[in-house]
Design a protein around this motif. Sequence first.
Motif, short mmCIF file in Angstrom:
data_model
loop_
_atom_site.label_atom_id
_atom_site.label_comp_id
_atom_site.label_asym_id
_atom_site.label_seq_id
_atom_site.Cartn_x
_atom_site.Cartn_y
_atom_site.Cartn_z
N ALA A 1 0.74 -1.20 -0.05
CA ALA A 1 0.07 0.03 0.08
C ALA A 1 1.05 1.15 -0.06
O ALA A 1 2.12 0.96 0.31
N GLY A 2 0.39 2.43 -0.14
CA GLY A 2 0.91 3.70 -0.30
C GLY A 2 0.40 4.45 -1.45
O GLY A 2 -0.58 4.72 -1.46
N ARG A 3 1.38 5.24 -1.85
CA ARG A 3 1.13 6.40 -2.76
C ARG A 3 1.59 6.56 -4.01
O ARG A 3 3.00 6.27 -3.92
N LEU A 4 1.08 6.44 -5.05
CA LEU A 4 1.37 6.72 -6.47
C LEU A 4 1.48 8.32 -6.80
O LEU A 4 0.49 8.69 -6.71
N THR A 5 2.54 8.72 -7.43
CA THR A 5 2.52 9.83 -8.15
C THR A 5 2.59 9.99 -9.64
O THR A 5 3.07 9.04 -10.21
N LEU A 6 1.62 10.72 -10.26
CA LEU A 6 1.24 10.41 -11.52
C LEU A 6 2.07 11.61 -12.45
O LEU A 6 2.47 12.37 -11.86
N ARG A 7 1.96 11.23 -13.64
CA ARG A 7 2.70 12.25 -14.57
C ARG A 7 2.50 13.66 -14.45
O ARG A 7 3.20 14.58 -14.62
N ASP A 8 0.97 13.80 -14.27
CA ASP A 8 0.59 15.25 -13.95
C ASP A 8 1.00 15.90 -12.70
O ASP A 8 0.68 16.79 -12.57
N SER B 1 -0.43 14.80 -9.71
CA SER B 1 -1.44 14.37 -8.90
C SER B 1 -0.97 13.14 -8.08
O SER B 1 -0.03 12.36 -8.64
N THR B 2 -1.62 12.62 -7.11
CA THR B 2 -1.29 11.34 -6.54
C THR B 2 -2.53 10.53 -6.14
O THR B 2 -3.81 11.11 -6.34
N ARG B 3 -2.27 9.21 -6.24
CA ARG B 3 -3.44 8.31 -6.13
C ARG B 3 -2.96 7.07 -4.87
O ARG B 3 -1.92 6.74 -5.17
N LEU B 4 -4.11 7.12 -4.01
CA LEU B 4 -3.54 6.12 -3.08
C LEU B 4 -3.83 4.65 -3.56
O LEU B 4 -4.84 4.42 -4.38
N GLU C 1 -0.22 -0.05 -11.61
CA GLU C 1 -0.92 0.73 -12.62
C GLU C 1 -2.34 -0.13 -13.13
O GLU C 1 -3.42 0.59 -13.35
N ASP C 2 -2.04 -1.13 -13.59
CA ASP C 2 -3.15 -2.11 -14.04
C ASP C 2 -4.01 -2.13 -12.71
O ASP C 2 -5.45 -2.28 -12.93
N GLU C 3 -3.90 -2.68 -11.52
CA GLU C 3 -4.55 -2.73 -10.48
C GLU C 3 -5.33 -1.39 -9.97
O GLU C 3 -6.70 -1.36 -9.54
N SER C 4 -4.78 -0.18 -10.37
CA SER C 4 -5.27 1.08 -10.16
C SER C 4 -6.09 1.47 -11.47
O SER C 4 -6.58 2.74 -10.97
N THR D 1 4.93 8.15 -12.16
CA THR D 1 6.30 8.42 -12.13
C THR D 1 6.93 8.39 -10.81
O THR D 1 8.21 8.77 -11.00
N GLY D 2 6.28 8.29 -9.93
CA GLY D 2 6.77 8.31 -8.57
C GLY D 2 6.09 7.60 -7.55
O GLY D 2 4.76 7.17 -7.97
N TRP D 3 6.70 6.81 -6.40
CA TRP D 3 5.86 6.09 -5.59
C TRP D 3 6.55 6.14 -4.05
O TRP D 3 7.61 6.15 -3.79
N ASP D 4 5.47 5.97 -3.36
CA ASP D 4 6.02 5.58 -1.76
C ASP D 4 5.06 4.53 -1.21
O ASP D 4 4.10 4.52 -0.97
N LEU D 5 5.76 3.34 -1.23
CA LEU D 5 4.87 1.85 -1.07
C LEU D 5 5.67 1.38 -0.06
O LEU D 5 6.85 1.29 0.35
#
Length: 437
Positions: free
Chosen positions: A135-142, A144-147, A201-204, A212-216
């Motif tokens: 689990a954690g946080r995904l940072t997208l190319r634009d 923004s972030t997604r849990l 990415e597929d799961e989300s 482009t970034g992640w904290d997992l």
Amino acid sequence: MSSRAASPSSAAFDRGHTEDMMSFLAASPSPYHAVANAAERLEKAGFRRVEETDAWDGTSGGKYVLRGGAIIAWYVPEGAPAHTPFRIVGAHTDSPNLRVKPEPDMGAHGWRQIAVEIYGGPLLNSWLDRDLGLAGRLTLRDGSTRLVNIDRPLLRVPQLAIHMDRSIYEKGLQLDKQKHMQPIWGLGGTVREGDLISFLEDESGLAPGEVTGWDLMTHALEAPAFLGRNRELVAGPRMDNLLSVHAGTAALAAVSGRDDLAYIPVLAAFDHEENGSQADTGADGPLLGSVLERSVFARGGTYEDRARAFAGTVCLSSDTGHAVHPNYAERHDPTHHPRPNRGPILKVNANQRYATDGSGRAVFAAACERAGVEWQTFVSNNAMPCGTTIGPITAARHGIRTVDIGVAILSMHSARELCGADDPYLLANALVAFLQG
């Protein structure tokens, strides 16, 4: 030493609070999920989010700031002067675990693995042979972030069979943090770069290459549960210190809406306490001071009002502490044995590993008395090093009187910790009385 107050709080939490805390633990596998869940609960109580980049107004009511894995929330009573002092419940959102490295894809001998780094000071053996999620946080190319939360068996750190290392009978289990803690998550002869992130990415439901970034980080999948003959204990993950985050959130929501408060109640839940608090979302960063100052100035205050407000402010730094361990009682101070279901603990250390002094003790004792909550005292064995909290950092950085408290638990920093089933709601009741002043 313990003390019992005379009368119970009129707005008391009960065992239902503990059950809700267990749900909060399960729904918060990362600091980012924890603050999102706390924010959702506060919004139901009428709080609204304010952005740090916006101009703030001086209106009354509940507000909160969300930054990464930290949340600062506060309630301004109607007509509160700019110099009104604060009553702060401090806590932290992070827990020791295994965190995914920048280049996560690795493997050997036909096993596919994920490269992880040890975060904080976990009991490493507690992470062995457990089904782990991610689990954690995904940072997208634009930007923004997604849990993200893969809450099913995905990873496992397999222990070496006893037949291949019988020396553990004499030497004990010896784990190398680099060689022995890399989890497996499949089979395959070739390590494919980008494999984990493309899976996430597929799961989300994200397009390939969007992350482009992640904290997992990993998390144990067993749900929190009551334990014992009479269900008088609770076992679960991340009690250190989401137990306090949950209690502080519930207490702040409970006192909000009242305009007769003499203080401005605050919840300050920080990230990165487990590795020193030196981060923009940590207690050693400027976040808390900035929020409190902006609250003063937004209500028309001056630097003099800010100084007056801070001088009258008190913070309860709420973090878990050590219950006496029945198998290792000699490791504890011989005259201080905190026990489960005896109420929160006051944490004291003469060398300022905790920030409590005599005047702070009086503040905590008064809150417990008003709430009708029994409390205990913890001090370390003189021959043992003492841990620390956000308490001394908060006191030194902001000049705020700070008191260290918490709930006594066993197995601190394990993937699964243990506390008394009554203690979460006893803590919450004490926090309500403290915030009410």
